[in-house]
Scaffold this motif. Sequence first.
Motif, short mmCIF file in Angstrom:
data_model
loop_
_atom_site.label_atom_id
_atom_site.label_comp_id
_atom_site.label_asym_id
_atom_site.label_seq_id
_atom_site.Cartn_x
_atom_site.Cartn_y
_atom_site.Cartn_z
N MET A 1 0.84 -1.19 0.00
CA MET A 1 0.00 0.00 0.00
C MET A 1 0.88 1.25 0.00
N ALA A 2 0.55 2.19 -0.84
CA ALA A 2 1.31 3.43 -0.89
C ALA A 2 1.01 4.26 0.36
N LYS A 3 2.02 4.89 0.86
CA LYS A 3 1.82 5.72 2.06
C LYS A 3 1.14 7.02 1.65
N SER A 4 0.35 7.56 2.56
CA SER A 4 -0.42 8.76 2.27
C SER A 4 0.47 10.00 2.23
N ILE A 5 -0.09 11.05 1.65
CA ILE A 5 0.62 12.33 1.61
C ILE A 5 0.90 12.82 3.03
N LEU A 6 -0.07 12.66 3.92
CA LEU A 6 0.14 13.09 5.31
C LEU A 6 1.29 12.33 5.95
N PHE A 7 1.36 11.03 5.71
CA PHE A 7 2.44 10.21 6.25
C PHE A 7 3.78 10.76 5.77
N ASN A 8 3.86 11.09 4.49
CA ASN A 8 5.10 11.61 3.92
C ASN A 8 5.47 12.98 4.48
N ILE A 9 4.46 13.82 4.72
CA ILE A 9 4.74 15.13 5.31
C ILE A 9 5.28 14.97 6.73
N VAL A 10 4.68 14.06 7.49
CA VAL A 10 5.17 13.81 8.86
C VAL A 10 6.59 13.27 8.81
N ALA A 11 6.88 12.39 7.85
CA ALA A 11 8.25 11.88 7.70
C ALA A 11 9.22 13.02 7.40
N GLU A 12 8.77 13.97 6.58
CA GLU A 12 9.60 15.15 6.28
C GLU A 12 9.85 15.96 7.55
N PHE A 13 8.82 16.11 8.39
CA PHE A 13 8.99 16.82 9.68
C PHE A 13 10.08 16.16 10.50
N LEU A 14 10.00 14.83 10.60
CA LEU A 14 10.98 14.10 11.40
C LEU A 14 12.40 14.33 10.88
N THR A 15 12.54 14.37 9.56
CA THR A 15 13.86 14.63 8.97
C THR A 15 14.31 16.05 9.29
N ARG A 16 13.40 17.00 9.18
CA ARG A 16 13.75 18.40 9.46
C ARG A 16 14.10 18.59 10.93
N ILE A 17 13.37 17.93 11.81
CA ILE A 17 13.66 18.05 13.24
C ILE A 17 15.06 17.54 13.54
N GLY A 18 15.50 16.56 12.78
CA GLY A 18 16.83 16.02 12.98
C GLY A 18 17.93 16.80 12.29
N SER A 19 17.57 17.85 11.56
CA SER A 19 18.58 18.60 10.83
C SER A 19 19.53 19.33 11.79
N HIS A 20 20.70 19.58 11.30
CA HIS A 20 21.74 20.23 12.11
C HIS A 20 21.31 21.62 12.57
N VAL A 21 20.72 22.40 11.67
CA VAL A 21 20.31 23.77 12.00
C VAL A 21 19.27 23.76 13.12
N VAL A 22 18.26 22.90 12.98
CA VAL A 22 17.21 22.85 14.00
C VAL A 22 17.79 22.39 15.33
N ARG A 23 18.67 21.41 15.31
CA ARG A 23 19.29 20.93 16.56
C ARG A 23 20.13 22.03 17.22
N GLU A 24 20.89 22.75 16.44
CA GLU A 24 21.73 23.82 16.99
C GLU A 24 20.88 24.93 17.62
N VAL A 25 19.86 25.36 16.89
CA VAL A 25 19.01 26.44 17.40
C VAL A 25 18.25 25.97 18.63
N SER A 26 17.74 24.74 18.61
CA SER A 26 17.00 24.25 19.78
C SER A 26 17.91 24.15 21.00
N SER A 27 19.18 23.85 20.77
CA SER A 27 20.13 23.80 21.87
C SER A 27 20.37 25.21 22.45
N LEU A 28 20.49 26.18 21.57
CA LEU A 28 20.71 27.56 22.03
C LEU A 28 19.50 28.09 22.80
N TRP A 29 18.32 27.67 22.42
CA TRP A 29 17.09 28.15 23.05
C TRP A 29 16.57 27.19 24.11
N ASN A 30 17.36 26.18 24.46
CA ASN A 30 16.97 25.18 25.47
C ASN A 30 15.64 24.49 25.14
#
Length: 92
Positions: A1-30
């Motif tokens: 079964m093909a995954k839904s568009i929503l599933f893919n968007i959530v997967a993209e969020f998870l990738t973005r949350i793991g990005s270096h920029v997001v991790r660095e900024v979240s560390s600076l802002w606790n």
Amino acid sequence: MAKSILFNIVAEFLTRIGSHVVREVSSLWNLESDLESLAGTLSTIQAILLDAEKKKAQDYQLHDWLGKLKDVILDTKDVLEEFEFQAPMRVV
């Protein structure tokens, strides 16, 4: 079964949350614990979406709920994109 568009968007969020920029900024802002909590929630949403997509054809209430969830996810995507855009400017 093909995954839904929503599933893919959530997967993209998870990738973005793991990005270096997001991790660095979240560390600076606790925000590390908030980021981890969000990642856990998104992972749960992915699992629910897999089940819901299979069942939505027979369940109108579920179909309605998925439509509303899609709106929330797209709004969240806009907020995340704005965060990624604004955050590096505020670090400097």
